[in-house]
Write a protein that holds these residues in place. Structure first.
Motif, PDB file in Angstrom:
ATOM      1  N   ARG A 152       0.831  -1.195   0.000  1.00 43.40           N
ATOM      2  CA  ARG A 152       0.000   0.000   0.000  1.00 43.40           C
ATOM      3  C   ARG A 152       0.873   1.255   0.000  1.00 43.40           C
ATOM      4  N   ALA A 153       1.951   1.226   0.791  1.00 46.20           N
ATOM      5  CA  ALA A 153       2.867   2.363   0.833  1.00 46.20           C
ATOM      6  C   ALA A 153       3.532   2.569  -0.528  1.00 46.20           C
ATOM      7  N   ILE A 154       3.889   1.494  -1.204  1.00 49.24           N
ATOM      8  CA  ILE A 154       4.487   1.594  -2.541  1.00 49.24           C
ATOM      9  C   ILE A 154       3.489   2.199  -3.520  1.00 49.24           C
ATOM     10  N   PHE A 155       2.251   1.725  -3.477  1.00 46.66           N
ATOM     11  CA  PHE A 155       1.227   2.234  -4.387  1.00 46.66           C
ATOM     12  C   PHE A 155       1.016   3.736  -4.168  1.00 46.66           C
ATOM     13  N   GLU A 156       0.909   4.147  -2.938  1.00 50.79           N
ATOM     14  CA  GLU A 156       0.693   5.560  -2.632  1.00 50.79           C
ATOM     15  C   GLU A 156       1.876   6.405  -3.094  1.00 50.79           C
ATOM     16  N   ARG A 157       3.071   5.862  -2.994  1.00 51.22           N
ATOM     17  CA  ARG A 157       4.259   6.605  -3.397  1.00 51.22           C
ATOM     18  C   ARG A 157       4.259   6.913  -4.892  1.00 51.22           C
ATOM     19  N   PHE A 158       3.797   5.952  -5.688  1.00 49.06           N
ATOM     20  CA  PHE A 158       3.828   6.142  -7.137  1.00 49.06           C
ATOM     21  C   PHE A 158       2.522   6.699  -7.695  1.00 49.06           C
ATOM     22  N   ASP A 159       1.485   6.760  -6.884  1.00 49.24           N
ATOM     23  CA  ASP A 159       0.246   7.421  -7.283  1.00 49.24           C
ATOM     24  C   ASP A 159       0.377   8.897  -6.915  1.00 49.24           C
ATOM     25  N   ASP A 161      -0.620  11.729  -8.175  1.00 50.89           N
ATOM     26  CA  ASP A 161      -1.745  12.668  -8.195  1.00 50.89           C
ATOM     27  C   ASP A 161      -2.880  12.254  -7.265  1.00 50.89           C
ATOM     28  N   ARG A 162      -2.648  11.169  -6.491  1.00 50.43           N
ATOM     29  CA  ARG A 162      -3.620  10.694  -5.508  1.00 50.43           C
ATOM     30  C   ARG A 162      -4.974  10.365  -6.149  1.00 50.43           C
ATOM     31  N   SER A 163      -4.921   9.837  -7.349  1.00 48.45           N
ATOM     32  CA  SER A 163      -6.146   9.493  -8.073  1.00 48.45           C
ATOM     33  C   SER A 163      -6.658   8.110  -7.722  1.00 48.45           C
ATOM     34  N   GLY A 164      -5.850   7.319  -7.017  1.00 47.69           N
ATOM     35  CA  GLY A 164      -6.223   5.933  -6.734  1.00 47.69           C
ATOM     36  C   GLY A 164      -5.870   5.004  -7.867  1.00 47.69           C
ATOM     37  N   LYS A 165      -5.064   5.490  -8.853  1.00 46.30           N
ATOM     38  CA  LYS A 165      -4.661   4.693 -10.005  1.00 46.30           C
ATOM     39  C   LYS A 165      -3.219   5.004 -10.372  1.00 46.30           C
ATOM     40  N   ILE A 166      -2.535   4.017 -10.967  1.00 46.14           N
ATOM     41  CA  ILE A 166      -1.194   4.239 -11.501  1.00 46.14           C
ATOM     42  C   ILE A 166      -1.158   3.753 -12.944  1.00 46.14           C
ATOM     43  N   ASP A 167      -0.366   4.434 -13.775  1.00 47.31           N
ATOM     44  CA  ASP A 167      -0.277   4.049 -15.181  1.00 47.31           C
ATOM     45  C   ASP A 167       0.848   3.037 -15.387  1.00 47.31           C
ATOM     46  N   SER A 168       1.119   2.690 -16.634  1.00 47.53           N
ATOM     47  CA  SER A 168       2.079   1.624 -16.930  1.00 47.53           C
ATOM     48  C   SER A 168       3.496   1.979 -16.493  1.00 47.53           C
ATOM     49  N   GLU A 205      -5.928   0.261 -10.540  1.00 53.49           N
ATOM     50  CA  GLU A 205      -6.364   0.701  -9.223  1.00 53.49           C
ATOM     51  C   GLU A 205      -5.708  -0.160  -8.143  1.00 53.49           C
ATOM     52  N   TYR A 206      -5.857   0.283  -6.887  1.00 57.51           N
ATOM     53  CA  TYR A 206      -5.114  -0.348  -5.794  1.00 57.51           C
ATOM     54  C   TYR A 206      -5.390  -1.841  -5.654  1.00 57.51           C
ATOM     55  N   ASP A 207      -6.649  -2.260  -5.650  1.00 55.78           N
ATOM     56  CA  ASP A 207      -6.930  -3.677  -5.433  1.00 55.78           C
ATOM     57  C   ASP A 207      -6.353  -4.533  -6.559  1.00 55.78           C
TER      58      ASP A 207
END
Length: 251
Positions: A152-159, A161-168, A205-207
């Motif tokens: 979760r910490a990794i996901f938040e770090r690379f998200d 814009d805090r959109s709840g999504k990360i691109d490729s 998305e995160y899940d």
């Protein structure tokens, strides 16, 4: 744009994982004290000699069959486990058996604002028990929580814009920070598989990121078990290959 949920005091996301659970370098480079491999993971492995055993046949005598679905034995909470984690497990273990099943784990994770489908829950259970019986004990439950906390910490770090999504590209960087060198066609396949947004621009998305991490981590670890020389190539019998891949397809 939405904010990430907050968690109970004493077990917030963003804490570092146990140091023994994660390697310091990606599985795309050489291990400590060893020279850099000429064929790192994520690249094209060197050619391998043709196996003498036909598909569908028995494995060679030098490679005895090993069943990865051994019975799960009872476990205990590791010393120093967060009391909130212990309480969460005990509440989920309503029959006092010392194990919780997939639906109980799903409910326990939901209580910590971690909402996952049963497929992700099944992958978690398989990855941390190496069985398909879909039950986990206190030790495995603690490991699940520690890993989810870190991811979760990794996901938040690379998200960013805090959109709840990360691109490729953010996914590639996130996986690399976890120790997995994933590039090119493999990265494209992962994005296509785990993008559930339905938008023109692929994003995860995160899940679905967690499911992606579970798949990459699990398959990489299975491959490394066969790659005893850390060369970037490995030999599998037909049965062992099927047993390696299928749990991640049918979870």
């Amino acid at each position: 744009m939405s904010d990430y949920p907050h968690n109970p005091s004493g077990y917030g996301y963003g804490q570092p994982p146990p140091s023994q659970m994660y390697s310091s370098g990606p599985y795309g480079g050489a291990p400590p004290s060893q020279p850099q491999s000429s064929a790192p993971y994520g690249g094209v492995p060197p050619s391998q000699p043709q196996s003498s055993a036909p598909y569908g046949g028995a494995p060679p005598p030098s490679q005895p069959y090993s069943n990865p679905f051994a019975s799960l034995t009872p476990s205990v909470f590791p010393p120093g486990t967060d009391p909130n984690v212990i309480s969460c497990f005990q509440m989920a273990d309503q029959d006092g058996s010392g194990f919780i099943d997939d639906k109980e784990l799903q409910k326990a994770l939901f209580s910590y604002n971690q909402s996952f489908g049963l497929r992700s829950v099944h992958l978690l259970m398989y990855l941390f028990t190496n069985t398909n019986i879909r039950k986990i004990g206190p030790k495995e439950f603690t490991a699940v929580f520690s890993s989810l906390q870190y991811w979760r910490a990794i996901f938040e770090r690379f998200d960013k814009d805090r959109s709840g999504k990360i691109d490729s590209s953010e996914l590639r960087e996130a996986l690399h920070s976890l120790g997995y060198a994933v590039y090119g066609p493999v990265l494209e396949l992962l994005v296509s598989k785990f993008d559930k947004t339905g938008g023109m621009n692929k994003a995860i998305e995160y899940d679905n990121f967690i499911e992606c991490c579970l798949t990459v981590k699990g398959l990489t670890e299975k491959f490394k078990e066969k790659d005893t020389t850390y060369s970037g190539s490995a030999t599998f019998t037909y049965d062992s290959f099927m047993l390696t891949v299928l749990p991640f397809l049918i979870a």
